[in-house]
Structure formats: C-alpha cells, structure tokens
Design a protein around this motif. Structure first.
Motif, PDB file in Angstrom:
ATOM      1  N   MET A   1      -9.051 121.667  70.689  1.00 59.62           N
ATOM      2  CA  MET A   1      -9.992 122.464  69.949  1.00 59.62           C
ATOM      3  C   MET A   1      -9.192 123.408  69.057  1.00 59.62           C
ATOM      4  O   MET A   1      -8.496 124.276  69.548  1.00 59.62           O
ATOM      5  N   ASP A   2      -9.267 123.237  67.757  1.00 63.37           N
ATOM      6  CA  ASP A   2      -8.525 124.056  66.803  1.00 63.37           C
ATOM      7  C   ASP A   2      -9.435 125.160  66.280  1.00 63.37           C
ATOM      8  O   ASP A   2     -10.174 124.963  65.328  1.00 63.37           O
ATOM      9  N   ILE A   3      -9.398 126.324  66.932  1.00 67.46           N
ATOM     10  CA  ILE A   3     -10.227 127.459  66.536  1.00 67.46           C
ATOM     11  C   ILE A   3      -9.316 128.659  66.361  1.00 67.46           C
ATOM     12  O   ILE A   3      -8.448 128.913  67.188  1.00 67.46           O
ATOM     13  N   ARG A   4      -9.534 129.380  65.258  1.00 66.09           N
ATOM     14  CA  ARG A   4      -8.717 130.558  64.970  1.00 66.09           C
ATOM     15  C   ARG A   4      -9.612 131.779  64.804  1.00 66.09           C
ATOM     16  O   ARG A   4     -10.803 131.649  64.546  1.00 66.09           O
ATOM     17  N   PRO A   5      -9.047 132.977  64.895  1.00 65.88           N
ATOM     18  CA  PRO A   5      -9.839 134.195  64.662  1.00 65.88           C
ATOM     19  C   PRO A   5     -10.416 134.206  63.248  1.00 65.88           C
ATOM     20  O   PRO A   5      -9.875 133.570  62.338  1.00 65.88           O
ATOM     21  N   LEU A   6     -11.500 134.931  63.080  1.00 65.98           N
ATOM     22  CA  LEU A   6     -12.134 135.079  61.777  1.00 65.98           C
ATOM     23  C   LEU A   6     -11.602 136.364  61.144  1.00 65.98           C
ATOM     24  O   LEU A   6     -11.903 137.455  61.617  1.00 65.98           O
ATOM     25  N   GLN A  25     -27.180 119.732  66.310  1.00 70.07           N
ATOM     26  CA  GLN A  25     -26.816 118.587  67.151  1.00 70.07           C
ATOM     27  C   GLN A  25     -27.233 118.799  68.605  1.00 70.07           C
ATOM     28  O   GLN A  25     -27.327 117.835  69.357  1.00 70.07           O
ATOM     29  N   ASP A  26     -27.441 120.065  69.008  1.00 66.48           N
ATOM     30  CA  ASP A  26     -27.836 120.412  70.369  1.00 66.48           C
ATOM     31  C   ASP A  26     -26.925 119.775  71.413  1.00 66.48           C
ATOM     32  O   ASP A  26     -27.380 119.032  72.291  1.00 66.48           O
ATOM     33  N   PRO A  27     -25.606 120.076  71.360  1.00 65.43           N
ATOM     34  CA  PRO A  27     -24.680 119.454  72.311  1.00 65.43           C
ATOM     35  C   PRO A  27     -24.890 119.959  73.739  1.00 65.43           C
ATOM     36  O   PRO A  27     -25.342 121.085  73.952  1.00 65.43           O
ATOM     37  N   GLU A  28     -24.560 119.129  74.684  1.00 63.82           N
ATOM     38  CA  GLU A  28     -24.645 119.496  76.099  1.00 63.82           C
ATOM     39  C   GLU A  28     -23.536 120.500  76.437  1.00 63.82           C
ATOM     40  O   GLU A  28     -22.410 120.350  75.979  1.00 63.82           O
ATOM     41  N   PRO A  29     -23.863 121.521  77.253  1.00 64.07           N
ATOM     42  CA  PRO A  29     -22.813 122.448  77.699  1.00 64.07           C
ATOM     43  C   PRO A  29     -21.731 121.681  78.456  1.00 64.07           C
ATOM     44  O   PRO A  29     -22.008 120.719  79.167  1.00 64.07           O
ATOM     45  N   GLY A  30     -20.489 122.117  78.260  1.00 63.61           N
ATOM     46  CA  GLY A  30     -19.368 121.491  78.949  1.00 63.61           C
ATOM     47  C   GLY A  30     -18.757 120.318  78.200  1.00 63.61           C
ATOM     48  O   GLY A  30     -17.690 119.852  78.558  1.00 63.61           O
ATOM     49  N   THR A  31     -19.429 119.842  77.143  1.00 57.03           N
ATOM     50  CA  THR A  31     -18.843 118.785  76.318  1.00 57.03           C
ATOM     51  C   THR A  31     -17.944 119.442  75.277  1.00 57.03           C
ATOM     52  O   THR A  31     -18.057 120.659  75.038  1.00 57.03           O
ATOM     53  N   PRO A  32     -17.051 118.696  74.633  1.00 56.12           N
ATOM     54  CA  PRO A  32     -16.213 119.314  73.594  1.00 56.12           C
ATOM     55  C   PRO A  32     -17.049 120.003  72.506  1.00 56.12           C
ATOM     56  O   PRO A  32     -16.717 121.108  72.079  1.00 56.12           O
ATOM     57  N   GLU A  33     -18.147 119.365  72.088  1.00 57.95           N
ATOM     58  CA  GLU A  33     -18.995 119.982  71.051  1.00 57.95           C
ATOM     59  C   GLU A  33     -19.703 121.225  71.591  1.00 57.95           C
ATOM     60  O   GLU A  33     -19.846 122.225  70.888  1.00 57.95           O
ATOM     61  N   GLN A  73     -12.758 133.206  81.623  1.00 55.80           N
ATOM     62  CA  GLN A  73     -14.198 133.418  81.774  1.00 55.80           C
ATOM     63  C   GLN A  73     -14.977 132.497  80.842  1.00 55.80           C
ATOM     64  O   GLN A  73     -16.010 131.954  81.230  1.00 55.80           O
ATOM     65  N   LEU A  74     -14.497 132.328  79.616  1.00 55.81           N
ATOM     66  CA  LEU A  74     -15.166 131.414  78.684  1.00 55.81           C
ATOM     67  C   LEU A  74     -15.185 130.000  79.245  1.00 55.81           C
ATOM     68  O   LEU A  74     -16.199 129.305  79.177  1.00 55.81           O
ATOM     69  N   ARG A  75     -14.061 129.582  79.789  1.00 50.61           N
ATOM     70  CA  ARG A  75     -13.976 128.221  80.321  1.00 50.61           C
ATOM     71  C   ARG A  75     -14.892 128.033  81.528  1.00 50.61           C
ATOM     72  O   ARG A  75     -15.464 126.983  81.721  1.00 50.61           O
ATOM     73  N   SER A  76     -15.012 129.070  82.344  1.00 51.26           N
ATOM     74  CA  SER A  76     -15.815 128.935  83.561  1.00 51.26           C
ATOM     75  C   SER A  76     -17.288 129.244  83.329  1.00 51.26           C
ATOM     76  O   SER A  76     -18.126 128.921  84.152  1.00 51.26           O
TER      77      SER A  76
END
Length: 159
Positions: A1-6, A25-33, A73-76
């Motif tokens: 996941m390539d995410i940088r600060p704004l 797209q309404d992605p499922e929680p826990g998926t990459p999206e 915490q974000l991951r969990s």
C-alpha cells in the motif's frame, strides 16, 4: 500500500478523489481496498482538521513509538469508536465557478463516514434563537472561522 502524508491541497484533493472512488466500490473491511479506504479517510480527516503538520513527528523517539502504536491500532481496527456518528456536518469554504467568474462562500457540508457527501444549497447564515445568549452566535462564528483554515472544497469534490 503506497500511501504518503498529505502536505498540499493537491495531495488532499487526490486523496479525497480516491476515497470517493473507493466509497463507490464499497470494499469489504480487511481487504486491500478496504484498508486503503480506511487509511486514506483518516488522512483526509486529519488534513481537514489541520493536523497534518508532520515535519516534527519523526524527530522524537516518543513520537515514533506513538506512530507505531497508531499503525498497530489501524491494522487491528481498535482505534474505532463505536459511538462515532456515521454522519456529521461542519462549515466549510466552497469555491464555485461559472465561466470566468469564481467565488467562495461558507456552506454547511455533510459528511458520511468522514467523507464529504453533500453541501447546503445556500451559503450559511449567522442566526440563532432570540432566547439564546450571544454565546450561541459566538459559537457559530467560531465554527465558521475554523472553516477558513481548512482546504477549500469544490462541487466536484463530492460523490
């Protein structure tokens, strides 16, 4: 996941556009999206709140520890507050254009899960019940003043 600060309004607009596309797209929680949507939404929310001044964060071991705990915490998913509203509103500066003419006004912006979803048709006004104290007016003006420190939104920023 390539995410940088704004760091800039352009970074913010790009992240907001991606959040809106992911919401559609309404992605499922826990998926990459789903994870991407969650992290980008948090970054957008922090940027809107003026909390993205991060230059100093990595200079202190305490801050590095805090960031590592926050990432864990974000991951969990343990950072979520089950009592947090799914929708809310706030005042925001909106920029409009028609042909060569451009103007800005403060509008009420409604959020769904932290993402700007709609805005009031008419600019916000300052009024309150005659029985209320002037503190009510001060509160309204303070919230409007706060909107001047957040990134300007445009109609195309909404889904």
């Amino acid at each position: 996941m390539d995410i940088r600060p704004l760091h800039t309004d352009d970074d913010y607009r790009a992240a907001l556009a991606e959040v809106l596309a992911l919401v559609d797209q309404d992605p499922e929680p826990g998926t990459p999206e789903g994870d991407r949507l969650e992290v980008l939404s948090i970054l957008v929310e922090y940027y809107e709140g003026g909390l993205m001044a991060t230059e100093h964060l990595l200079r202190s071991p305490t801050n590095v520890d805090h960031l590592e705990r926050s990432i864990d915490q974000l991951r969990s998913g343990s950072h979520r507050d089950d009592r947090a509203p799914e929708s809310s509103w706030n005042y925001r500066v909106m920029e409009f254009s028609e042909g060569e003419e451009r103007w800005q006004a403060i509008h009420e912006v409604h959020y769904r899960e932290g993402v700007p979803a709609s805005y009031s048709e008419q600019p916000a006004s300052v009024q309150w019940d005659a029985e209320d104290s002037n503190d009510t007016g001060h509160g309204i003006l303070d919230r409007m003043r706060d909107s001047l420190n957040k990134p300007v939104l445009r109609p195309e920023d909404f889904a």
